[in-house]
Design a protein around this motif. Structure first.
Motif, PDB file in Angstrom:
ATOM      1  N   UNK A 219       0.825  -1.207   0.000  1.00 53.03           N
ATOM      2  CA  UNK A 219       0.000   0.000   0.000  1.00 53.03           C
ATOM      3  C   UNK A 219       0.856   1.253   0.000  1.00 53.03           C
ATOM      4  N   UNK A 220       1.996   1.208   0.691  1.00 59.30           N
ATOM      5  CA  UNK A 220       2.908   2.369   0.707  1.00 59.30           C
ATOM      6  C   UNK A 220       3.479   2.628  -0.687  1.00 59.30           C
ATOM      7  N   UNK A 221       3.794   1.540  -1.382  1.00 57.27           N
ATOM      8  CA  UNK A 221       4.302   1.699  -2.747  1.00 57.27           C
ATOM      9  C   UNK A 221       3.230   2.259  -3.671  1.00 57.27           C
ATOM     10  N   UNK A 222       2.010   1.798  -3.483  1.00 51.12           N
ATOM     11  CA  UNK A 222       0.922   2.313  -4.320  1.00 51.12           C
ATOM     12  C   UNK A 222       0.708   3.810  -4.068  1.00 51.12           C
ATOM     13  N   UNK A 223       0.795   4.200  -2.810  1.00 52.33           N
ATOM     14  CA  UNK A 223       0.671   5.632  -2.492  1.00 52.33           C
ATOM     15  C   UNK A 223       1.816   6.429  -3.112  1.00 52.33           C
ATOM     16  N   UNK A 224       3.001   5.858  -3.091  1.00 53.55           N
ATOM     17  CA  UNK A 224       4.153   6.519  -3.703  1.00 53.55           C
ATOM     18  C   UNK A 224       3.959   6.652  -5.216  1.00 53.55           C
ATOM     19  N   UNK A 225       3.338   5.655  -5.835  1.00 52.88           N
ATOM     20  CA  UNK A 225       3.050   5.749  -7.265  1.00 52.88           C
ATOM     21  C   UNK A 225       2.075   6.882  -7.552  1.00 52.88           C
ATOM     22  N   UNK A 226       1.093   7.055  -6.695  1.00 50.61           N
ATOM     23  CA  UNK A 226       0.151   8.152  -6.880  1.00 50.61           C
ATOM     24  C   UNK A 226       0.864   9.506  -6.774  1.00 50.61           C
ATOM     25  N   UNK A 227       1.766   9.605  -5.814  1.00 49.94           N
ATOM     26  CA  UNK A 227       2.521  10.853  -5.668  1.00 49.94           C
ATOM     27  C   UNK A 227       3.411  11.107  -6.883  1.00 49.94           C
ATOM     28  N   UNK A 228       4.035  10.075  -7.398  1.00 50.42           N
ATOM     29  CA  UNK A 228       4.873  10.233  -8.579  1.00 50.42           C
ATOM     30  C   UNK A 228       4.039  10.631  -9.797  1.00 50.42           C
ATOM     31  N   UNK A 229       2.828  10.045  -9.907  1.00 47.01           N
ATOM     32  CA  UNK A 229       1.951  10.415 -11.017  1.00 47.01           C
ATOM     33  C   UNK A 229       1.581  11.893 -10.945  1.00 47.01           C
ATOM     34  N   UNK A 230       1.288  12.359  -9.722  1.00 45.61           N
ATOM     35  CA  UNK A 230       0.962  13.772  -9.562  1.00 45.61           C
ATOM     36  C   UNK A 230       2.167  14.650  -9.891  1.00 45.61           C
ATOM     37  N   UNK A 231       3.371  14.212  -9.498  1.00 41.85           N
ATOM     38  CA  UNK A 231       4.582  14.988  -9.796  1.00 41.85           C
ATOM     39  C   UNK A 231       4.827  15.057 -11.305  1.00 41.85           C
TER      40      UNK A 231
END
Length: 349
Positions: A219-231
């Motif tokens: 789940x932490x990795x998935x959240x990090x992917x969302x942040x990277x997508x926003x970046x």
């Protein structure tokens, strides 16, 4: 340019003055033939005045209309003055008909200075007078045909030079437009490469992690992917609103659960160097100091004094996702900042 012969204006004026003076000397040499000398001297003075005015060094390339009309008047008056003191039926008068070549030279100068129509009118008046005064058979002996040829050649050359000048301006304008287009394309390509490089640097570690785990992410990795997508989305929509400080504060705001939207609509394209850095640092400071759940920063394309407008909205519902606000409650304005185009360094700090 290779193959192009450039003649200085000074040299052309000297040559024209030499030929004009030569015609006057021929007239002085033949002063024993006219009935009276005074009208001849008056005609010479009139010719000298017209020539000096036509060859004045500070005058523009295109002859003024009053001066061109004056030259036409001179080309009409001088044959009448000199012809009244000579016998046109006596055959070859030698240098006594100096005025024919003189008027041809004056009209050639007029045509060269971009008044070809009036020059042809003046030499036409000379031809008409010569035919009436001495007959068609004497046109060759008097040099009228040669004067007409020189004036016609100068008129055609003047027209060709005008067309060449117009074409050169068009080609120059087209070349500048092509250079501008090429520079814009290179700038777009460079910016695209910079954005792509930065995006790859952001996404490559996560892509490796996804590859190594065969897509089985925590789940932490998935959240990090969302942040990277926003970046990555910021790199596309934010454009010049991003520097290191802004990226850092935007990521920090998203990690605490806020939604951040950066929109660059071209309002700061003319800002560069320290002026742009001051505006962006002020934006980063504003983002770091707010606890709003939703932050929107956009450039002001239609405002001549405001560079960036920052709005922070807070929701009464604490369950706000990292990439989007919960729209179930009414949002309140927590932050409203208009960053001017010129910010004092002390104020940004």
């Amino acid at each position: 340019m290779p193959g192009v012969v450039v003649v200085s204006r000074t040299l052309a004026l000297i040559v024209a003055a030499f030929f004009s003076g030569y015609h006057v000397l021929l007239g002085v040499y033949s002063l024993d033939q006219p009935v009276s000398v005074a009208p001849i001297l008056a005609a010479m003075g009139l010719f000298v005045v017209a020539t000096v005015a036509s060859l004045w060094t500070s005058s523009p390339i295109r002859m003024s209309l009053p001066l061109a009309l004056f030259n036409v008047g001179v080309s009409v008056a001088i044959p009448l003055i000199v012809g009244s003191q000579l016998d046109g039926s006596s055959g070859n008068l030698g240098y006594a008909t100096w005025y024919v070549a003189a008027i041809g030279t004056l009209m050639t100068i007029t045509a060269a200075r971009k008044r070809p129509q009036l020059a042809l009118l003046g030499v036409g008046a000379l031809v008409l007078h010569s035919v009436i005064w001495a007959g068609v058979g004497e046109l060759g002996h008097m040099g009228v045909i040669g004067s007409v040829v020189w004036v016609v050649a100068a008129a055609l050359l003047s027209r060709a030079l005008v067309k060449a000048s117009r074409d050169a301006r068009q080609y120059g304008r087209a070349e500048r437009e092509a250079s501008g287009w090429h520079a814009a394309q290179e700038a777009h390509l460079y910016e695209r490469q910079v954005r792509l490089t930065h995006t790859m640097r952001l996404a490559m570690p996560m892509l490796r992690r996804i590859s190594e785990s065969d897509g089985d992410l925590s789940e932490a990795d998935r959240q990090e992917c969302r942040l990277l997508e926003a970046a990555i989305r910021d790199e596309i929509r934010g454009r010049r609103l991003l520097n290191h400080a802004v990226r850092e504060q935007v990521m920090a705001a998203r990690r605490r659960g806020a939604s951040v939207t950066l929109l660059d609509e071209g309002g700061i394209d003319d800002l560069n160097g320290s002026a742009l850095e001051i505006v962006l640092n002020t934006l980063a400071t504003a983002i770091s100091r707010t606890q709003a759940d939703r932050i929107i920063a956009r450039t002001s394309a239609d405002n001549a004094t405001i560079a960036v407008t920052v709005v922070g909205l807070s929701s009464p519902d604490p369950a706000v996702s990292a990439l989007g606000p919960d729209s179930s409650g009414e949002e309140e304005v927590d932050l409203w900042i208009e960053i001017p185009r010129k910010v004092e360094p002390a104020a940004s700090a």
